[in-house]
Design a protein around this motif. Structure first.
Motif, PDB file in Angstrom:
ATOM      1  N   GLU A   1       0.825  -1.212   0.000  1.00 42.52           N
ATOM      2  CA  GLU A   1       0.000   0.000   0.000  1.00 42.52           C
ATOM      3  C   GLU A   1       0.855   1.256   0.000  1.00 42.52           C
ATOM      4  O   GLU A   1       0.613   2.184  -0.777  1.00 42.52           O
ATOM      5  N   VAL A   2       1.855   1.293   0.866  1.00 38.81           N
ATOM      6  CA  VAL A   2       2.698   2.490   1.006  1.00 38.81           C
ATOM      7  C   VAL A   2       3.438   2.791  -0.287  1.00 38.81           C
ATOM      8  O   VAL A   2       3.499   3.943  -0.728  1.00 38.81           O
ATOM      9  N   TYR A   3       4.000   1.750  -0.916  1.00 41.58           N
ATOM     10  CA  TYR A   3       4.850   1.959  -2.094  1.00 41.58           C
ATOM     11  C   TYR A   3       4.129   1.699  -3.419  1.00 41.58           C
ATOM     12  O   TYR A   3       4.735   1.826  -4.483  1.00 41.58           O
ATOM     13  N   GLU A   4       2.855   1.319  -3.326  1.00 39.15           N
ATOM     14  CA  GLU A   4       2.052   1.048  -4.518  1.00 39.15           C
ATOM     15  C   GLU A   4       2.761   0.063  -5.446  1.00 39.15           C
ATOM     16  O   GLU A   4       3.001   0.326  -6.632  1.00 39.15           O
ATOM     17  N   VAL A   5       3.099  -1.091  -4.861  1.00 44.22           N
ATOM     18  CA  VAL A   5       3.756  -2.165  -5.600  1.00 44.22           C
ATOM     19  C   VAL A   5       3.020  -3.468  -5.327  1.00 44.22           C
ATOM     20  O   VAL A   5       2.228  -3.565  -4.391  1.00 44.22           O
ATOM     21  N   GLU A   6       3.304  -4.470  -6.126  1.00 47.67           N
ATOM     22  CA  GLU A   6       2.790  -5.819  -5.919  1.00 47.67           C
ATOM     23  C   GLU A   6       3.954  -6.665  -5.416  1.00 47.67           C
ATOM     24  O   GLU A   6       4.997  -6.740  -6.071  1.00 47.67           O
ATOM     25  N   LEU A   7       3.805  -7.263  -4.249  1.00 44.46           N
ATOM     26  CA  LEU A   7       4.871  -8.072  -3.651  1.00 44.46           C
ATOM     27  C   LEU A   7       4.473  -9.526  -3.404  1.00 44.46           C
ATOM     28  O   LEU A   7       5.329 -10.357  -3.166  1.00 44.46           O
ATOM     29  N   LEU A   8       3.200  -9.827  -3.453  1.00 43.29           N
ATOM     30  CA  LEU A   8       2.736 -11.157  -3.048  1.00 43.29           C
ATOM     31  C   LEU A   8       2.343 -12.075  -4.200  1.00 43.29           C
ATOM     32  O   LEU A   8       1.971 -13.215  -3.962  1.00 43.29           O
ATOM     33  N   ASP A   9       2.422 -11.623  -5.418  1.00 44.31           N
ATOM     34  CA  ASP A   9       2.026 -12.458  -6.545  1.00 44.31           C
ATOM     35  C   ASP A   9       3.225 -13.295  -6.991  1.00 44.31           C
ATOM     36  O   ASP A   9       4.091 -12.825  -7.717  1.00 44.31           O
ATOM     37  N   ARG A  10       3.275 -14.522  -6.534  1.00 43.68           N
ATOM     38  CA  ARG A  10       4.424 -15.382  -6.826  1.00 43.68           C
ATOM     39  C   ARG A  10       4.336 -16.033  -8.204  1.00 43.68           C
ATOM     40  O   ARG A  10       5.245 -16.758  -8.594  1.00 43.68           O
ATOM     41  N   MET A  11       3.274 -15.823  -8.926  1.00 42.45           N
ATOM     42  CA  MET A  11       3.157 -16.428 -10.253  1.00 42.45           C
ATOM     43  C   MET A  11       3.681 -15.514 -11.350  1.00 42.45           C
ATOM     44  O   MET A  11       3.556 -15.820 -12.521  1.00 42.45           O
ATOM     45  N   ASN A  12       4.276 -14.418 -10.968  1.00 44.30           N
ATOM     46  CA  ASN A  12       4.941 -13.581 -11.950  1.00 44.30           C
ATOM     47  C   ASN A  12       6.396 -13.997 -12.011  1.00 44.30           C
ATOM     48  O   ASN A  12       6.923 -14.616 -11.092  1.00 44.30           O
ATOM     49  N   VAL A  13       7.048 -13.658 -13.107  1.00 46.32           N
ATOM     50  CA  VAL A  13       8.410 -14.126 -13.356  1.00 46.32           C
ATOM     51  C   VAL A  13       9.366 -12.941 -13.332  1.00 46.32           C
ATOM     52  O   VAL A  13       9.118 -11.923 -13.971  1.00 46.32           O
ATOM     53  N   CYS A  14      10.462 -13.113 -12.616  1.00 46.63           N
ATOM     54  CA  CYS A  14      11.545 -12.133 -12.629  1.00 46.63           C
ATOM     55  C   CYS A  14      12.728 -12.780 -13.331  1.00 46.63           C
ATOM     56  O   CYS A  14      13.060 -13.938 -13.068  1.00 46.63           O
ATOM     57  N   PHE A  15      13.335 -12.048 -14.243  1.00 46.63           N
ATOM     58  CA  PHE A  15      14.460 -12.589 -14.989  1.00 46.63           C
ATOM     59  C   PHE A  15      15.382 -11.460 -15.405  1.00 46.63           C
ATOM     60  O   PHE A  15      15.007 -10.291 -15.371  1.00 46.63           O
ATOM     61  N   LYS A  16      16.590 -11.846 -15.778  1.00 46.08           N
ATOM     62  CA  LYS A  16      17.578 -10.855 -16.188  1.00 46.08           C
ATOM     63  C   LYS A  16      17.573 -10.721 -17.696  1.00 46.08           C
ATOM     64  O   LYS A  16      17.509 -11.707 -18.422  1.00 46.08           O
TER      65      LYS A  16
END
Length: 166
Positions: A88-103
């Motif tokens: 809420e404070v930073y207006e980000v999504e942190l709990l959706d583990r089905m998204n992919v982070c990659f380099k």
């Protein structure tokens, strides 16, 4: 008790929360203060519990902890409640583990899984692309299996599907 990450054992539990965007430079200092303040009081009634928190790549919030007593559901609830506040404070999504982070080069990307599958199909990412496995559970796994090529991750199943659909 808040400790340096490097002092925790390899068996220390980790929880990784990837942000859907990098935290802005002007947010970093305040975010780090909030993270440390939370860890200092997270299980303050348990003198044996040691915990650490890190912000990596200005995108991943990584909590780690260990102690002789087990973490209770209430302890995990406190952690998740805190993460919800950060969202809420930073207006980000942190709990959706089905998204992919990659380099991609020197940049860390964040995509919805369906968009990531399209990148694989279009060969915009390859089996050598480094992905972040945010489901690792221990410090040892974090250090050895968090940043891995797609071919060595659970995302490799999409490579196989892409090849059979070609």
């Amino acid at each position: 008790m808040l400790v340096d990450f490097n002092t925790l054992s390899e068996e220390a539990k980790v929880w990784i929360y990837p942000s859907n965007r990098k935290f802005y430079p002007q947010e970093i200092e305040g975010l780090k203060e909030k993270l440390k303040a939370f860890v200092e009081v997270w299980k303050q009634d348990d003198d044996d519990f040691k915990a650490s928190v890190e912000l990596r790549y200005n995108r991943f919030i990584i909590f780690s902890g260990e102690g002789n007593s087990a973490l209770l559901n209430a302890d995990i609830d406190k952690l998740v409640g805190f993460v919800l506040q950060l969202q809420e404070v930073y207006e980000v999504e942190l709990l959706d583990r089905m998204n992919v982070c990659f380099k991609q080069g020197e940049y860390t990307q964040y995509k919805e899984l369906k968009d990531f599958k399209k990148l694989i199909k279009n060969k915009a990412v390859t089996e050598k692309t480094i992905v972040f496995d945010n489901l690792v559970e221990t410090k040892l796994e974090l250090e050895n299996h968090w940043e891995v090529p797609i071919s060595e991750s659970w995302y490799s199943r999409f490579l196989k599907k892409s090849k059979t659909n070609s």
